[in-house]
Design an enzyme around this catalytic site. Structure first.
Site, PDB file in Angstrom:
ATOM      1  N   ASP A  70       0.866  -1.174   0.000  1.00 29.99           N
ATOM      2  CA  ASP A  70       0.000   0.000   0.000  1.00 29.99           C
ATOM      3  C   ASP A  70       0.913   1.238   0.000  1.00 29.99           C
ATOM      4  O   ASP A  70       2.109   1.137   0.306  1.00 29.99           O
ATOM      5  CB  ASP A  70      -0.886  -0.034   1.247  1.00 29.99           C
ATOM      6  N   ASP A 122      -0.251   5.184   0.835  1.00 29.02           N
ATOM      7  CA  ASP A 122      -0.538   6.206   1.846  1.00 29.02           C
ATOM      8  C   ASP A 122      -0.559   5.619   3.252  1.00 29.02           C
ATOM      9  O   ASP A 122      -1.344   4.709   3.546  1.00 29.02           O
ATOM     10  CB  ASP A 122      -1.888   6.872   1.551  1.00 29.02           C
TER      11      ASP A 122
END
Length: 214
Positions: A4, A6
């Site tokens: 991922d 953010d």
């Protein structure tokens, strides 16, 4: 490896805080703590729906709000993007080991292109953005798409996430999951290994997650 972006690789959630609160102020309100936490890890459409409902303004045009947020966050990403603790070293170790690697994010392509100036364009074999899939996290499609593009069975992939939404997406896809919460605490979940930061993660730990999943 499926990363991922953010809150996992880069400390960008604080920049999202700035943009979301500025938009809320433009609309004459303040985004609540509960709504901000609910937004973490979601796609833009869901984020704008949560923001509008939290402000008591469900009539707002989500496309217009999304365009405002995208323009503001692009500005912020150009000047304030920082690595999360341990993220750069772990990503470098994964790449040095020649492990197929994907970036799997709910952020749109335009924003990701700016982030890649920090992350490194050669750091990933595949990049899956939130505006390039039909269903965003917590749906499993983003992670299933990344595994397919890497030509690696999802059961042989480890996903690293910071949000409940992202963890749910990776679990539903069938990946082994390492959760490293950033802005919002995560409730422990069976089968999901959790660390306080990526400073404690290495290749041996990631390999162990796959062994445990089998």
């Amino acid at each position: 490896m499926l990363f991922d972006m953010d809150g996992t690789l880069v400390d960008s959630e604080q920049l999202w805080d700035v943009a979301l609160q500025e938009l809320a102020q433009t609309y004459g309100g303040t985004l609540s703590v509960a709504a901000r936490r609910a937004i973490v890890g979601t796609g833009m459409a869901d984020s704008m729906r949560i923001l509008h409902e939290d402000l008591g303004q469900p009539h707002r045009d989500p496309a217009a709000s999304a365009a405002w947020i995208n323009a503001r966050i692009l500005e912020l990403f150009r000047t304030g993007l920082q690595w999360r603790p341990g993220a750069l070293a772990l990503l470098a170790a994964v790449r040095a080991a020649r492990i197929p690697t994907a970036l799997v994010t709910s952020s749109g392509r335009a924003l990701v292109e700016i982030a890649l100036d920090t992350l490194g364009r050669d750091s990933f074999d595949v990049v899956v953005c939130g505006d390039e899939v039909d269903s965003t996290k917590p749906h499993p499609e983003p992670y299933l798409t990344a595994a397919r593009l890497l030509d690696v069975p999802i059961e042989r992939c480890v996903a690293i996430e910071d949000s409940a939404t992202g963890v749910a997406s990776a679990v539903a896809a069938g990946a082994a999951v390492l959760a490293v919460p950033a802005e919002v605490p995560l409730t422990p979940r069976d089968g999901v290994h959790q660390l306080e930061s990526l400073l404690a993660a290495d290749l041996e730990l990631l390999a162990g997650l796959l062994t445990r999943a089998r």
